[in-house]
Write a protein that holds these residues in place. Structure first.
Motif, PDB file in Angstrom:
ATOM      1  N   SER A 112       0.947  -1.034  -0.101  1.00  0.00           N
ATOM      2  CA  SER A 112      -0.147  -0.117  -0.048  1.00  0.00           C
ATOM      3  C   SER A 112       0.883   1.160  -0.057  1.00  0.00           C
ATOM      4  O   SER A 112       0.342   2.229  -0.355  1.00  0.00           O
ATOM      5  CB  SER A 112      -0.951  -0.019   1.272  1.00  0.00           C
ATOM      6  N   GLY A 113       2.236   1.064   0.511  1.00  0.00           N
ATOM      7  CA  GLY A 113       2.987   2.441   0.360  1.00  0.00           C
ATOM      8  C   GLY A 113       3.279   2.658  -1.010  1.00  0.00           C
ATOM      9  O   GLY A 113       3.235   4.104  -1.228  1.00  0.00           O
ATOM     10  N   LYS A 114       3.511   1.958  -2.140  1.00  0.00           N
ATOM     11  CA  LYS A 114       3.523   2.085  -3.224  1.00  0.00           C
ATOM     12  C   LYS A 114       2.248   2.631  -3.765  1.00  0.00           C
ATOM     13  O   LYS A 114       2.335   3.553  -4.712  1.00  0.00           O
ATOM     14  CB  LYS A 114       4.126   0.952  -4.024  1.00  0.00           C
ATOM     15  N   LEU A 115       1.128   1.889  -3.478  1.00  0.00           N
ATOM     16  CA  LEU A 115      -0.234   2.128  -4.288  1.00  0.00           C
ATOM     17  C   LEU A 115      -0.555   3.530  -4.075  1.00  0.00           C
ATOM     18  O   LEU A 115      -1.050   4.243  -4.817  1.00  0.00           O
ATOM     19  CB  LEU A 115      -1.093   1.187  -3.716  1.00  0.00           C
ATOM     20  N   ALA A 164       0.879   6.100  -3.433  1.00  0.00           N
ATOM     21  CA  ALA A 164       1.313   7.793  -4.272  1.00  0.00           C
ATOM     22  C   ALA A 164       0.510   7.639  -5.465  1.00  0.00           C
ATOM     23  O   ALA A 164       0.349   8.774  -6.123  1.00  0.00           O
ATOM     24  CB  ALA A 164       2.822   7.574  -4.489  1.00  0.00           C
ATOM     25  N   GLY A 184       0.815   1.956   4.900  1.00  0.00           N
ATOM     26  CA  GLY A 184       2.110   1.649   4.260  1.00  0.00           C
ATOM     27  C   GLY A 184       3.112   2.105   5.282  1.00  0.00           C
ATOM     28  O   GLY A 184       4.072   1.523   5.486  1.00  0.00           O
TER      29      GLY A 184
END
Lengths: 243, 596, 114, 77
Positions: free
Chosen positions: A119-122, A124, A161
């Motif tokens: 979710s950290g990537k998602l 952004a 994230g």
């Protein structure tokens, strides 16, 4: 049983009272549609006529709607905070939080780490998509509010994230609250600009300027305010749950 | 800055104040307090400026009309700042300011509370000037949302339940309201009241059943928010358990604003006059029933809350009769006679806002310092106040002014406004029910005043020793600091202001009534005969008779059968579903009556 | 006509849930259903007023009336705000009484006393 | 088409009313919102469809799930 009876009576009474509205079968009056089809885009600058109404013709209602959201977020978060502060002093019948078993704890931590990595990537990506929806609401479906909700889900993903790692400053509750109240203040300033320029409250303030720029500004401000508000609510709910 | 912006200012300034207060939420405590005070000043004091500036033209019967943002009439949001809007704003800000000051001492405090409080004030002003069906919907939702949260600010679990019931039934009613908007838009393609009325009259059967059902749905939703008799169930708990300052605004202002906002719809649309007449009849019946329930209560604030139902009955009775007259004859003599009735209703609404606000605040102070809310157990309130450091008996005097006002004793404002109601309703059956209710009002305030009675020597140890422990939920939130048992200076200031307003309203009643009637469109000189007879011997004799009757009723209620009856009334079953049943049945009955 | 009756039934389902179920969260379900029925009615009936979505892009289709759609944006958002607030209150009540059942909550809070 | 969607929505609403498991009810409501969004798209209201999907299926589901986890999942009889 009296509850059931009351429900039945309520339903029957409502059905009787509202029946004429559902039976209504006249041709839809076209005054507003014809007017907007002829002049809507010229007057407001927006090709999406729903946006033209939402942020132009009836922006006053939209202002009320953002106030409702503000009250809901402030109220709900206030209640959650009051709940946790008052809980130990509660007299009688206060439930004790069920303790989680260590195994379940471990499993949930594992799951959380997986979610965090994804979710950290998602987050952004979703944030950028939200900004797009926000800023192009005048030409295509979407707009400040919808974009704001998408931004909020991006914020939630970022918050998920940042579990475990150092929390991202953007998604801290304090900053979100700041952004929300700043968004509300900017929205009011934008609304009052028309008063200063003599065009009236909530009117596009620039004389001779393209009115669409005002809609884009409103879209952006509302989007940021809504995104921060809903994001704040969701983050508060997620962190309370973790606590 | 044009007239349009000036008229919108009472709705916008509180929002600006709310933004300021909110900005303090994340600031350092010192600057947060400054921002909060600044916000309250901008939101509660500055709106007086546009009101004063607009007064000369508006009070002559003028109006500022327009579309927010200057957009085209068929799509834009219409508003209308007329005499009624001005008067409702006067009522709102007159109570909201002192109540906020009271809250500085009695709580709640804080940026979030002040922001919500200001949002509520803004929504009150916006509701008063709405001239667009959907805008009215939005304004009522803002108003409702703010009040659901504010009720819970007292922190009592009971307040959460009250707020939940209020929220649920009012949200369901707002869906009905929305369906009514659907029906009228579907028929006419317009949302502005005037355009809807024109559209309906252009239709062959002026909209038929659908138009009437829409009006009924809208009226039922607003009747619920006003707590007209069958739809009152949510009110007592919410008003009794809210913080004192919030109770004052809820009872004083919040329930009346939607009612007066409804006037503009009913005088224009088909079935409006009949709806007004029905609501008026319900109000006239509510007045004595509400007072009987109030008389049976033991909790001081709950007693006051039930009185609001009774008093709103007075207001609705005259208002409904007036609306029926105006709707039947919008341009002739009926309109003037109707305007006098609505003016009398407004006069009482204003008087009630002031004295009920005063009563909630002063009784709140008393129950706080004595830590006891039961009317029967609380004794020696004056001594408790003195012990709390009140040298000048401001709170006691303020309570006395409020009680004398609500009992309609001259020269306070309640006397004048009830006299206006009696004069306007003379010859109708409503006159008699209101008279009966007045007797009950006197009785129940004699009962409430007994909290100031000197404690009995035998019972004194019992009552005083029991002061601290009862009602854990109460004390948990209301005595957070050591200085709390002192009567705060802000509380004295607030009650003194409202008490002065009650007295001034009574002394200046003839002039006030004339101004109100003119602003609402009555013929000049319509109230002169009333002014001349205000202190006539017959009127004073009637007041004395009512007081004697009240005393007799109070004595009757103290007998054993009276006490048993009171307990039966107090403990009558009240279910959550009853709220919805009343709403749906009320709406259905109204629809059936209109389409018969 | 069938569609309108179905929307009407949806509305009544929401109302029935709101009144008949004693669980607070269930009551909020009912409110959400009630609200979405009203939204549905507006949008569905408004769609009869034209053939194309209300976005001016040079196509020859007559657009539908955009006003009900704009109103419903507001109504949806207000609906979810009410839902969120109601749930926050319900959670608070559960914390105070340990139950979500309205009758149990009333009983535990004491009838007529706080 | 709309009738079919509405019938499915009605079934979901009735299920949400009857089920004792509040989480299942929430999922039903979420599906109800998605179907509504689909219907709104068919009904030439793309803006409403996006809002309904974002708000009804997104935000309100999050809030319901939070409430259920903060309280209890099963409705007691």
């Amino acid at each position: 049983m009296p509850t059931r009876l009351a429900a039945l009576a309520s339903v029957l009474a409502a059905a009787f009272a509202l029946w004429p509205l559902f039976a209504l079968d006249v041709a839809w009056p076209g005054t507003v549609r014809d007017y907007l089809e002829a002049k809507g885009t010229v007057e407001s600058g927006a090709m999406n006529l729903v946006s033209a109404i939402y942020l132009g013709y009836r922006a006053y209602d939209t202002l009320g709607e953002t106030v409702v959201l503000l009250v809901a977020v402030t109220g709900a978060i206030g209640m959650m905070a009051a709940g946790s502060a008052l809980a130990p002093r509660e007299a009688g019948g206060a439930p004790v939080e069920p303790a989680r078993s260590p195994r379940r704890e471990a499993r949930s931590r594992q799951r959380t780490e997986l979610i965090a990595a994804l979710s950290g990537k998602l987050g952004a990506v979703i944030l950028i998509f939200g900004l797009y929806v926000m800023l192009y609401g005048h030409v295509s479906p979407g707009g400040g509010f919808q974009g704001g909700v998408v931004v909020a889900s991006g914020i939630v993903f970022l918050a998920l994230g940042s579990h475990g790692a150092a929390p991202s400053p953007l998604v801290g509750a304090r900053n979100l609250a700041r952004i929300e109240s700043a968004g509300f203040a900017i929205l009011l300033v934008a609304a009052c600009l028309g008063v200063a320029s003599g065009k009236g409250f909530l009117a596009p303030p620039l004389p001779g300027g393209d009115p669409v720029s005002f809609i884009i500004v409103l879209n952006a401000v509302i989007g940021i305010k809504v995104g921060a508000g809903i994001g704040l609510l969701c983050v508060a709910m997620l962190t309370e749950e973790a606590a | 800055m044009g007239m349009t912006d000036l008229a919108l200012a009472p709705a916008i300034l509180p929002l600006v104040g709310a933004a300021l207060a909110l900005a303090g939420k994340t600031a350092r405590p010192a600057s947060a307090r400054t921002l909060e005070r600044l916000g309250a000043f901008v939101g509660l004091a500055l709106p007086w400026l546009p009101l004063v500036l607009l007064a000369p033209s508006i009070l002559q019967g003028g109006a500022v009309e327009g579309f927010v943002g200057g957009w085209a009439p068929s799509v834009g949001v219409a508003f209308r700042f007329d005499g009624m809007a001005w008067l409702v704003n006067l009522l709102g800000f007159a109570v909201a300011g002192p109540a906020w000051v009271h809250a500085r001492g009695s709580g709640p405090r804080g940026s979030a509370f002040t922001a919500l409080y200001l949002v509520q004030a803004s929504a009150l002003a916006a509701t008063s000037m709405a001239a667009d069906l959907f805008n009215l919907f939005v304004c009522l939702e803002v108003l409702g949302m703010a009040s659901y949260v504010l009720v819970t600010e007292s922190g009592k679990p009971g307040a959460y339940l009250a707020s939940f019931s209020y929220l649920m039934v009012s949200a369901a009613a707002m869906v009905f309201f929305l369906l009514g908007v659907y029906g009228l838009y579907r028929l006419t393609g317009a949302l502005e009241y005037g355009a809807v009325a024109r559209g309906l009259s252009a239709l062959p059967d002026s909209g038929g059943h659908a138009a009437l059902a829409s009006v009924a749905a809208i009226a039922a939703a607003i009747a619920l928010r006003t707590a007209v008799m069958p739809l009152y169930g949510w009110l007592p708990e919410a008003h009794a358990l809210a913080p004192h300052a919030v109770s004052a605004v809820l009872s004083g202002v919040l329930i009346k604003t939607p009612l007066f906002a409804l006037t503009r719809i009913l005088v224009l649309l088909p079935g409006g006059g009949e709806t007004g007449a029905i609501l008026g009849a319900a109000g006239a019946i509510a007045a004595p029933i509400g007072v009987v329930i109030a008389l049976s209560q033991t909790d001081a604030k709950r007693l006051l809350a039930y009185h609001s139902i009774s008093q709103i009955g007075y207001v609705v009775a005259a208002w409904g009769a007036g609306v029926a007259l105006i709707a039947a004859d919008p341009d002739g003599a009926g309109a003037s006679a109707g305007a006098v009735l609505v003016a009398a209703a407004y006069l009482h609404a204003l008087a009630h806002a002031l004295f009920k606000g005063l009563l909630f605040l002063s009784v709140g102070t008393v129950t706080d310092v004595a830590a006891e809310r039961d009317v029967y157990r609380l004794r020696g309130a004056g001594r408790a106040l003195r012990r709390a450091g009140e040298r000048l008996p401001v709170t006691t005097l303020a309570f006395a002014v409020g009680a004398l006002s609500i009992m309609a004793i001259p020269p306070f404002n309640g006397y004048a406004s009830k006299a206006a109601l009696s004069a306007a309703l003379k010859g109708r059956w409503q006159y008699w029910t209101l008279l009966a209710a007045s007797v009950g009002t006197v009785a129940s305030f004699i009962k409430l005043s007994l909290v100031f009675r000197r404690p009995k020597p035998a019972a004194s140890t019992e009552t005083f020793s029991e002061e601290a422990p009862p009602a854990v939920a109460d004390t948990a939130t209301e005595a957070p600091e050591s200085g709390a048992e002192k009567v705060p200076i802000s509380a004295k200031l607030a009650t003194a202001t409202l008490a002065a307003a009650c007295l001034a309203g009574g002394l200046a009643a003839p002039r006030l009534y004339r101004v109100v009637a003119t602003a609402l469109g009555a013929a000049p000189g319509a109230t002169d005969a009333w002014s001349a007879a205000l202190y006539a011997p017959a009127e004073l004799l009637k007041t004395a008779g009512l007081a004697a009757g009240g005393l007799a009723l109070f004595a009757l209620a103290r007998t054993a059968p009276g006490k048993a009856l009171a307990s039966a009334i107090r403990n009558r079953p009240r279910g959550f579903h009853g709220l919805f049943l009343a709403l749906c049945l009320g709406m259905a009955a109204l629809t059936a009556w209109l389409i018969r | 006509m069938i569609a309108r009756i179905l929307v009407g039934l949806l509305l009544l389902t929401g109302l029935a849930t709101l009144v008949a179920r004693r669980n607070l969260v269930k009551k909020v379900f009912g409110l959400a259903i009630l609200n979405s029925a009203a939204v549905f009615l507006f949008v569905m009936e408004g769609a009869h007023s034209g053939q194309g979505a209300p976005i001016v892009d040079g196509s020859a289709l007559q657009i539908v009336d955009p006003l009900p759609q704009a109103l419903m944006l507001t109504a949806i958002v207000i609906g979810v705000c009410v839902t969120a607030l109601a749930l926050a209150i319900a959670a608070r009540l559960h914390r105070a009484t340990g139950s979500l059942d309205i009758d149990v909550i009333k009983e535990r809070l004491g009838n007529g006393h706080d | 088409m709309i009738e079919l969607l509405l019938a499915a929505i009605l079934v979901l609403a009735v299920y949400a009313m009857l089920t004792r498991d509040l989480l299942h009810g929430t999922i039903a409501l979420s599906a109800l919102s998605l179907l509504s969004a689909l219907a709104f798209a068919v009904l030439k209201a793309p803006d409403v469809a996006i809002t309904e999907a974002a708000v009804g299926a997104g935000v309100s589901t999050v809030v319901f799930v939070w409430a259920i986890r903060a309280t209890e999942r099963m409705e007691k009889q």
